[in-house]
Design a protein around this motif. Structure first.
Motif, mmCIF file in Angstrom:
data_model
loop_
_atom_site.group_PDB
_atom_site.id
_atom_site.type_symbol
_atom_site.label_atom_id
_atom_site.label_comp_id
_atom_site.label_asym_id
_atom_site.label_seq_id
_atom_site.Cartn_x
_atom_site.Cartn_y
_atom_site.Cartn_z
ATOM 1 N N LYS A 136 9.642 38.485 -40.355
ATOM 2 C CA LYS A 136 10.768 39.417 -41.156
ATOM 3 C C LYS A 136 10.152 40.313 -42.061
ATOM 4 C CE LYS A 136 13.962 35.535 -41.885
ATOM 5 N NZ LYS A 136 14.832 34.491 -42.826
ATOM 6 N N THR A 137 8.808 40.389 -42.278
ATOM 7 C CA THR A 137 8.325 41.314 -42.937
ATOM 8 C C THR A 137 6.759 41.202 -42.623
ATOM 9 O OG1 THR A 137 7.798 42.642 -45.055
ATOM 10 C CG2 THR A 137 7.801 40.317 -44.860
ATOM 11 N N SER A 138 5.770 42.309 -42.649
ATOM 12 C CA SER A 138 4.353 42.344 -42.607
ATOM 13 C C SER A 138 3.648 41.515 -43.851
ATOM 14 C CB SER A 138 3.788 43.535 -42.351
ATOM 15 O OG SER A 138 3.593 44.196 -43.632
ATOM 16 N N MET A 139 2.563 40.736 -43.202
ATOM 17 C CA MET A 139 1.775 40.155 -44.444
ATOM 18 C C MET A 139 1.171 41.173 -45.361
ATOM 19 S SD MET A 139 2.044 36.890 -44.051
ATOM 20 C CE MET A 139 0.680 36.206 -44.797
ATOM 21 N N LEU A 152 8.647 39.123 -54.205
ATOM 22 C CA LEU A 152 8.563 39.150 -52.680
ATOM 23 C C LEU A 152 10.020 39.024 -52.506
ATOM 24 C CD1 LEU A 152 5.780 36.548 -52.087
ATOM 25 C CD2 LEU A 152 5.759 39.093 -51.796
ATOM 26 N N PRO A 153 10.353 39.157 -51.101
ATOM 27 C CA PRO A 153 11.734 39.011 -50.652
ATOM 28 C C PRO A 153 11.903 37.458 -50.590
ATOM 29 C CG PRO A 153 10.242 39.677 -48.833
ATOM 30 C CD PRO A 153 9.636 39.766 -50.095
ATOM 31 N N GLU A 154 13.316 37.524 -50.792
ATOM 32 C CA GLU A 154 13.664 35.881 -50.775
ATOM 33 C C GLU A 154 14.071 35.434 -49.159
ATOM 34 O OE1 GLU A 154 14.672 33.915 -53.248
ATOM 35 O OE2 GLU A 154 14.776 35.503 -54.868
ATOM 36 N N LYS A 155 13.783 34.164 -48.849
ATOM 37 C CA LYS A 155 13.855 33.416 -47.587
ATOM 38 C C LYS A 155 13.155 34.336 -46.755
ATOM 39 C CE LYS A 155 18.184 31.345 -48.725
ATOM 40 N NZ LYS A 155 19.741 31.168 -48.252
ATOM 41 N N ASN A 167 6.679 32.982 -54.813
ATOM 42 C CA ASN A 167 5.367 32.819 -55.590
ATOM 43 C C ASN A 167 4.201 33.352 -54.735
ATOM 44 O OD1 ASN A 167 3.097 32.410 -57.107
ATOM 45 N ND2 ASN A 167 4.119 30.616 -58.037
ATOM 46 N N LEU A 168 3.486 34.453 -55.014
ATOM 47 C CA LEU A 168 2.703 35.204 -54.107
ATOM 48 C C LEU A 168 1.360 34.213 -54.160
ATOM 49 C CD1 LEU A 168 2.019 38.063 -53.179
ATOM 50 C CD2 LEU A 168 0.777 38.455 -55.111
ATOM 51 N N LYS A 169 1.155 33.151 -54.965
ATOM 52 C CA LYS A 169 -0.136 32.261 -54.977
ATOM 53 C C LYS A 169 0.358 31.148 -53.939
ATOM 54 C CE LYS A 169 -1.813 33.279 -59.663
ATOM 55 N NZ LYS A 169 -1.857 32.923 -61.002
ATOM 56 N N GLU A 170 1.491 30.718 -53.641
ATOM 57 C CA GLU A 170 1.972 29.812 -53.025
ATOM 58 C C GLU A 170 2.106 30.335 -51.554
ATOM 59 O OE1 GLU A 170 5.606 28.106 -54.664
ATOM 60 O OE2 GLU A 170 4.750 27.351 -56.202
#
Length: 213
Positions: A136-139, A152-155, A167-170
């Motif tokens: 859906k998007t690049s890393m 960050l984008p949803e779903k 959550n960036l850390k998750e």
């Protein structure tokens, strides 16, 4: 070109690998219009330039050509390189594999890369250029989010339990676009830019030097 996930932020991250470069890229297998290049850990943009120029030359000689590249640093957004092919009045397809980042549809463990695809078609004016990840998007969205404090984008991203997270850390993986359709396209790209050109695949990939282009 407004591709914020592959601009200066990405360039800054890749600087740490420049010291790894050994020597210029070399052809290690050659059968007329089919060529395999060992980049010798060259800076990705220089290695890609070598391959694209070689590809254009052989395509004009034989009508069609395929160049595989292994053992390279990253070369940035694919569209720049496919665009060079279109500028030579040729149709180009550029793909590469990546480290495991996406899951099997409905799964939780990263298996395939985001495995991007770029296709360029020349026209009488600007070329038609497609450039997309099979996720859906690049890393690189994570890197952009970290530097610029953007949400960050949803779903889109999954945590370790396979649940959506912003959550960036998750974040442990990213979802393919189009559910199983995106996954199957990603799998095809993984094979074409993996075992076909002697590069590693899936969880065999331990370093970006294992990626096939």
């Amino acid at each position: 070109r407004g591709k914020k996930t592959h601009g200066i932020t990405k360039f800054y991250k890749e600087l740490q690998y420049y010291k790894d470069r050994k020597e210029s890229p070399k052809i290690i297998l050659e059968k007329q219009s089919i060529i395999l290049v060992d980049a010798n850990k060259e800076i990705g943009q220089l290695a890609a330039k070598f391959c694209i120029e070689l590809l254009i030359k052989r395509t004009k000689q034989y009508g069609i050509a395929i160049v595989g590249m292994i053992n390279s640093q990253r070369y940035g957004a694919l569209s720049y390189w496919s665009r060079q092919i279109a500028k030579s009045d040729l149709i180009g397809i550029v793909i590469n594999s990546c480290e495991p980042a996406t899951t099997v549809y409905g799964g939780t463990v990263p298996i395939l890369g985001t495995n991007p695809l770029s296709i360029s078609i020349p026209t009488s004016k600007d070329p038609i250029v497609l450039d997309m990840a099979t996720s859906k998007t690049s890393m690189s969205t994570l890197l952009y989010s970290y530097f610029y404090k953007n949400p960050l984008p949803e779903k889109t991203f999954f945590d370790k339990n396979g649940k959506y997270t912003t959550n960036l850390k998750e974040v442990k993986s990213v979802e393919n676009f189009g559910q199983y359709k995106g996954y199957r396209l990603s799998l095809a790209i993984q094979i074409l830019s993996g075992s076909l050109i002697t590069a590693k695949m899936g969880n065999q990939i331990k370093s970006h030097y294992d990626i096939g282009y």
